[in-house]
Design an enzyme around this catalytic site. Structure first.
Site, PDB file in Angstrom:
ATOM      1  N   LYS A  64     -13.143   5.418   0.822  1.00 26.41           N
ATOM      2  CA  LYS A  64     -12.873   5.331  -0.609  1.00 26.41           C
ATOM      3  C   LYS A  64     -12.658   3.867  -1.001  1.00 26.41           C
ATOM      4  O   LYS A  64     -11.655   3.259  -0.653  1.00 26.41           O
ATOM      5  CB  LYS A  64     -11.618   6.127  -0.990  1.00 26.41           C
ATOM      6  CG  LYS A  64     -11.524   6.258  -2.521  1.00 26.41           C
ATOM      7  CD  LYS A  64     -10.142   6.536  -3.032  1.00 26.41           C
ATOM      8  CE  LYS A  64      -9.282   5.328  -3.120  1.00 26.41           C
ATOM      9  NZ  LYS A  64      -9.707   4.328  -4.120  1.00 26.41           N
TER      10      LYS A  64
ATOM     11  N   GLY B  79      -4.080  -2.027   2.016  1.00 26.85           N
ATOM     12  CA  GLY B  79      -3.580  -2.096   0.649  1.00 26.85           C
ATOM     13  C   GLY B  79      -2.119  -2.493   0.640  1.00 26.85           C
ATOM     14  O   GLY B  79      -1.647  -3.165   1.561  1.00 26.85           O
TER      15      GLY B  79
ATOM     16  N   GLU C   2      -2.951  -1.666   7.255  1.00 32.78           N
ATOM     17  CA  GLU C   2      -3.024  -3.121   7.062  1.00 32.78           C
ATOM     18  C   GLU C   2      -2.432  -3.384   5.692  1.00 32.78           C
ATOM     19  O   GLU C   2      -3.052  -3.080   4.683  1.00 32.78           O
ATOM     20  CB  GLU C   2      -4.481  -3.598   7.073  1.00 32.78           C
ATOM     21  CG  GLU C   2      -5.237  -3.271   8.318  1.00 32.78           C
ATOM     22  CD  GLU C   2      -5.004  -4.252   9.439  1.00 32.78           C
ATOM     23  OE1 GLU C   2      -4.161  -5.165   9.267  1.00 32.78           O
ATOM     24  OE2 GLU C   2      -5.641  -4.097  10.486  1.00 32.78           O
TER      25      GLU C   2
ATOM     26  N   GLU D 117       5.514 -10.379  -2.650  1.00 31.46           N
ATOM     27  CA  GLU D 117       4.133 -10.845  -2.571  1.00 31.46           C
ATOM     28  C   GLU D 117       3.600 -11.028  -3.990  1.00 31.46           C
ATOM     29  O   GLU D 117       3.537 -10.067  -4.767  1.00 31.46           O
ATOM     30  CB  GLU D 117       3.330  -9.782  -1.824  1.00 31.46           C
ATOM     31  CG  GLU D 117       1.915 -10.171  -1.553  1.00 31.46           C
ATOM     32  CD  GLU D 117       1.178  -9.105  -0.769  1.00 31.46           C
ATOM     33  OE1 GLU D 117       1.405  -7.914  -1.037  1.00 31.46           O
ATOM     34  OE2 GLU D 117       0.376  -9.470   0.096  1.00 31.46           O
TER      35      GLU D 117
HETATM   36  P1  NAD Z   1      -3.012  -0.479  -3.479  1.00 29.35           P
HETATM   37  O1  NAD Z   1      -2.204  -0.191  -2.284  1.00 29.35           O
HETATM   38  O2  NAD Z   1      -2.525  -0.002  -4.785  1.00 29.35           O
HETATM   39  O3  NAD Z   1      -4.473   0.136  -3.351  1.00 29.35           O
HETATM   40  C1  NAD Z   1      -5.227   0.048  -2.195  1.00 29.35           C
HETATM   41  C2  NAD Z   1      -6.137   1.251  -2.108  1.00 29.35           C
HETATM   42  O4  NAD Z   1      -5.338   2.417  -1.994  1.00 29.35           O
HETATM   43  C3  NAD Z   1      -7.015   1.479  -3.332  1.00 29.35           C
HETATM   44  O5  NAD Z   1      -8.254   1.985  -2.902  1.00 29.35           O
HETATM   45  C4  NAD Z   1      -6.267   2.551  -4.111  1.00 29.35           C
HETATM   46  O6  NAD Z   1      -7.091   3.341  -4.923  1.00 29.35           O
HETATM   47  C5  NAD Z   1      -5.673   3.372  -2.999  1.00 29.35           C
HETATM   48  N1  NAD Z   1      -4.455   4.105  -3.341  1.00 29.35           N
HETATM   49  C6  NAD Z   1      -3.527   3.811  -4.288  1.00 29.35           C
HETATM   50  N2  NAD Z   1      -2.547   4.745  -4.281  1.00 29.35           N
HETATM   51  C7  NAD Z   1      -2.851   5.628  -3.310  1.00 29.35           C
HETATM   52  C8  NAD Z   1      -2.231   6.795  -2.801  1.00 29.35           C
HETATM   53  N3  NAD Z   1      -1.084   7.237  -3.273  1.00 29.35           N
HETATM   54  N4  NAD Z   1      -2.827   7.443  -1.779  1.00 29.35           N
HETATM   55  C9  NAD Z   1      -3.964   6.998  -1.251  1.00 29.35           C
HETATM   56  N5  NAD Z   1      -4.609   5.924  -1.701  1.00 29.35           N
HETATM   57  C10 NAD Z   1      -4.061   5.222  -2.709  1.00 29.35           C
HETATM   58  O7  NAD Z   1      -3.237  -2.020  -3.401  1.00 29.35           O
HETATM   59  P2  NAD Z   1      -4.124  -2.931  -4.327  1.00 29.35           P
HETATM   60  O8  NAD Z   1      -3.315  -3.266  -5.493  1.00 29.35           O
HETATM   61  O9  NAD Z   1      -5.455  -2.328  -4.533  1.00 29.35           O
HETATM   62  O10 NAD Z   1      -4.363  -4.162  -3.327  1.00 29.35           O
HETATM   63  C11 NAD Z   1      -3.477  -5.205  -3.207  1.00 29.35           C
HETATM   64  C12 NAD Z   1      -2.546  -5.027  -2.018  1.00 29.35           C
HETATM   65  O11 NAD Z   1      -3.261  -4.800  -0.804  1.00 29.35           O
HETATM   66  C13 NAD Z   1      -1.715  -6.241  -1.751  1.00 29.35           C
HETATM   67  O12 NAD Z   1      -0.373  -5.892  -1.598  1.00 29.35           O
HETATM   68  C14 NAD Z   1      -2.253  -6.817  -0.451  1.00 29.35           C
HETATM   69  O13 NAD Z   1      -1.344  -7.521   0.291  1.00 29.35           O
HETATM   70  C15 NAD Z   1      -2.765  -5.642   0.253  1.00 29.35           C
HETATM   71  N6  NAD Z   1      -3.859  -5.981   1.168  1.00 29.35           N
HETATM   72  C16 NAD Z   1      -3.632  -5.995   2.516  1.00 29.35           C
HETATM   73  C17 NAD Z   1      -4.646  -6.344   3.377  1.00 29.35           C
HETATM   74  C18 NAD Z   1      -4.440  -6.376   4.881  1.00 29.35           C
HETATM   75  O14 NAD Z   1      -5.398  -6.502   5.613  1.00 29.35           O
HETATM   76  N7  NAD Z   1      -3.243  -6.264   5.388  1.00 29.35           N
HETATM   77  C19 NAD Z   1      -5.906  -6.657   2.894  1.00 29.35           C
HETATM   78  C20 NAD Z   1      -6.107  -6.631   1.530  1.00 29.35           C
HETATM   79  C21 NAD Z   1      -5.076  -6.300   0.684  1.00 29.35           C
END
Ligand code: NAD
Length: 787
Positions: free
Chosen positions: A190, A242, A264, A395
């Protein structure tokens, strides 16, 4: 403009990349549905706009996948999986190789689509995102080819659910899909709803190369779609990148489901500059650390720590460099920075900056003009921040770092670790002694010395602490997509409830050996804090009493373990010697231990004692041989992958095989340098009292191993809740597995929880590399060289 004028001004002219092909592609795909079972499926539910953050223009509509669509994708992946796994590795390698080649053939289309979708610059998508994605498929074509040789006795997991964020859409897709397919899994991925374009183009590429239907499925959508995927009973693994917040939700959601989970998550990574660093190089490092990708990088160097004696000079250089950054149209090849992902993200960043200023920090911004349209954020940094302030801990996920000064390496280490995260760190010093010493002390999964944000498919990437667990890339990454062949299907029953010590049961009169077991904490025998015991029943009735440990005892034991830091620092040879000594002392008392186990009623007492002695030898042997690696990444780099202990490891031993089950877990944990807080078999805990006598005579430092007895599940829950327990192993009943996995969401400690019975006497089940791998976490240390 004449050449003379150009030479006089030395200004950049516009150098736009053509978006024609990408725009044509977008025009042909006004609505992005899903890719299920090899076919593109029109959405059955709602759609939302896909916006170009650099211009605010709507590019397309993307589907918000429903539960039914997720279900269809998982079913397709399940149907395809057996055949895909049965293919020779070489055949899977050919598909992965074709993915790499086709990606390269369309690199410009992918690079421009990513710019339009995300707002990042063409320089970065062209030179970083797309080449690294292709490199990932090549590398994993290699693992597919070598799977049988390199991972004997392992099987794929099944269907992998994979959820990725918007900051590196194509690259994260590659990091997820390549290892999964190489290992023989099929996937349902996804993408983030903000950035679906390149995943859709990748699905087309899968059709083009003739990938069997159902091997890769892509379901578009938002958090609700992600939640449906995570909750689907048909997936065997969930891989998520995420935010830490959503990572925690997913830890709880998947608890007790048997799904393998890797996370991650976010970071607040230190960027440490010593007074002997090449300051100009370090300033260029800052550009790559916090201004790269608009700071929307999980491993961004967002906390700059500078040694006090050079801080003024360094900040002056940084300010001058920042003033030269070019921000604007991301399709322009001369731009350093583009737009952040959305206006919502821009507002979130600006709100955090305002909070920083309100808390007394000073914000320095680049003087660059912002385009009239689009979600742009000027780069900057804070001075005058204190470690506890919001902007020092939260962050920001935007192009703004905090700065702090330090005086000594010890202080640098303290500040570097003053965060709940542990994703990455960057260390700048021309003195390698100093840099490597700090690399060793910083709690982070990836360390860059005199560099930052290096990535390679062969170098494992992933976090410690609240940055998550699991690795992507290299051998360690592959291990997260395979499982050792199933040991046993039978589920462990919960132990009988504890029997209180009543006057009638108070004395073990029928027993030739009367034992009142105490706890073993900080190298000393200790009574339970609550002053309570419980009765232990053996083959022929009550055989003794064991201390009933409570929460306070767990806290004491964790504190004692926390103080025994020396154990992780002694040489592996020293640890091996201690384990050999344990074996020797146990061997001297073989008769006594055999008698105790006989009295407890275990089926093969002598075999259990002998196997324990042998196991101590086996892990002593591995203590100085379970090495890290030097990994082949970029030229002029030494990249080390080090197997690091977690620190304090909680162990809840199985109820069966009271000696061997407990020691099969303690030994590998100790061999790798962890300190242990172990809970002995609930129904047969008396053996623990004999064991600590063995520990006492085996030269193991006080606190390196602590033993508790009592109600296993309630002690497990306390260990899972405890923030100073870095990892937890739990071998209990299924409801206990669910409880500890859910409770571990607090500090996101990795949990190895198993409800399936093992035959601990069988070496194929009771010992092996799995135990050593589980006892360590990989730290990747990058060291570029050259003059
Ligand atoms: P997010 O956690 O809101 O979303 C990430 C993904 O999860 C998206 O595809 C989103 O649709 C999905 N998602 C959201 N809520 C969900 C739920 N309840 N159940 C399942 N899936 C869900 O994060 P974001 O705002 O899209 O991305 C930014 C964040 O991601 C930052 O905090 C960043 O540090 C982190 N990030 C970490 C890495 C890593 O490798 N550690 C890499 C990239 C980004």
């Amino acid at each position: 403009m004449s050449i003379k004028e150009i030479m006089q001004t030395m200004d950049y002219g516009p150098a736009p990349e053509s978006a024609t092909d990408a725009q044509t592609w977008i025009a042909a795909h006004p609505v992005l549905g899903h890719f299920i079972n090899g076919r593109f499926v029109a959405p059955e539910g709602a759609t939302v706009d896909v916006v170009n953050p650099a211009t605010d223009a709507v590019l397309a509509q993307v589907a918000i996948g429903t539960e039914a669509e997720v279900d269809a994708a998982v079913k397709a992946a399940r149907t395809a999986q057996a055949k895909w796994a049965a293919l020779p590795g070489h055949d899977r390698a050919r598909y992965l190789y074709a993915m790499a080649r086709h990606l390269q053939k369309r690199e410009r289309l992918f690079a421009v689509l990513e710019v339009l979708d995300n707002g990042k610059t063409i320089r970065e998508t062209r030179d970083i995102d797309v080449p690294l994605a292709a490199r990932h498929f090549y590398h994993h074509a290699g693992w597919a080819e070598l799977l049988a040789d390199e991972f004997p006795g392992h099987t794929p997991l099944g269907v992998c659910g994979q959820i990725i964020p918007w900051n590196f859409p194509l690259l994260m897709l590659a990091w997820k899909i390549a290892p999964a397919l190489a290992a023989g899994n099929t996937v349902v991925l996804k993408p983030a709803d903000l950035t679906p374009l390149t995943a859709y183009a990748f699905a087309q590429l899968c059709v083009e190369i003739g990938l069997p239907p159902g091997v890769v499925n892509i379901v578009n959508g938002d958090g609700s779609t992600g939640a449906a995927l995570a909750g689907h009973p048909g997936i065997a693994k969930l891989a998520f990148t995420g935010s830490t917040e959503v990572g925690r939700i997913l830890r709880r959601q998947t608890a007790g489901s048997g799904k393998k989970l890797t996370l991650e998550l976010g970071g607040k990574s230190p960027f440490i500059v010593f007074d002997d660093a090449d300051l100009d190089a370090a300033v260029e490092g800052v550009v790559d650390a916090i201004w790269f990708n608009q700071g929307e990088v999980c491993c961004a160097g967002s906390r700059i720590l500078v040694q006090e004696s050079v801080a003024e000079r360094f900040l002056a250089k940084m300010t001058a460099r920042m003033a030269k950054l070019r921000l604007g149209d991301p399709l322009d090849k001369t731009m350093d920075m583009g737009a952040v992902i959305s206006h919502r993200q821009r507002q979130r960043i600006e709100a955090l900056l305002a909070a920083g200023e309100a808390e007394g920090a000073t914000l320095h911004r680049a003087p660059c003009p912002l385009p009239a349209k689009g979600s742009y954020v000027a780069p900057g940094f804070f001075t005058g921040t204190a470690p506890a302030q919001t902007v020092s801990q939260t962050e920001i996920f935007g192009p703004i770092a905090t700065t702090l000064t330090f005086r000594t390496p010890d202080e640098a280490a303290l500040l570097a670790n003053d965060t709940r995260y542990g994703l990455a760190a960057s260390i700048w010093s021309e003195n390698l002694n100093r840099a490597i010493d700090l690399a060793n002390r910083v709690k982070a999964g990836v360390i860059w010395i005199n560099g930052t944000n290096f990535f390679d498919a062969a170098a494992p990437f992933g976090g410690m602490r609240e940055s998550g667990f699991g690795r992507e890339g290299g051998r360690a990454g592959m291990l997260d997509y395979v499982a050792p062949k199933a040991k046993s299907g039978a589920l462990r029953a919960a132990p009988a409830p504890l029997a209180p010590v009543s006057p009638a049961l108070g004395k073990a009169e029928r027993s030739p050996i009367d034992v009142t077991a105490k706890l073993y904490i900080g190298g000393k025998q200790a009574r339970a804090d609550g002053g309570q015991s419980y009765s232990v029943t053996g083959k022929a009735g009550v055989i003794g009493q064991a201390a009933l440990a409570g929460r306070k005892d767990v806290r004491n034991a964790v504190e004692a373990a926390g103080k025994a830091t020396g154990w992780g620092g002694v040489t592996a040879h020293n640890r091996a010697q201690v384990l050999y000594f344990m074996a020797e002392n146990l061997a001297q008392r073989e008769t006594e231990f055999t008698a105790a186990l006989t009295q407890a009623g275990t089926p093969k007492p002598q075999a259990e004692v002998q196997a324990t002695i042998r196991r101590a030898f086996w892990y002593a042997a591995w203590a100085d041989k379970f090495d890290g690696r030097v990994t082949a990444t970029k030229s002029s780099h030494v990249t080390l992958t080090v197997n690091e202990p977690f620190g304090t490891l909680g162990i809840v031993a199985p109820d069966e095989a009271p000696l061997l089950g407990l020691m099969s877990l303690i030994l590998p944990a100790l061999a790798m340098g962890n300190r242990v807080v172990a809970v002995a078999s609930q129904s047969q805990p008396l053996i623990a009292a004999r064991l600590y006598q063995v520990f006492e005579t085996s030269d193991i430092p006080a606190g390196a191993v602590n033993l508790l007895t009592g109600d296993s599940d309630s002690l497990a829950k306390t260990l899972a809740d405890h923030d100073d327990v870095a990892a937890l192993w739990y071998f209990g009943a299924a409801n206990g597995v669910a409880a500890v996995e859910s409770a571990s969401a607090g500090n996101l400690k990795p949990v190895w929880a198993e409800a399936g019975l093992r035959d601990w006497l069988d070496p194929a089940q009771g010992l092996g590399m799995e135990f050593l791998t589980r006892a360590t976490q990989v730290k990747t240390i990058w060291m570029p060289y050259g003059v």
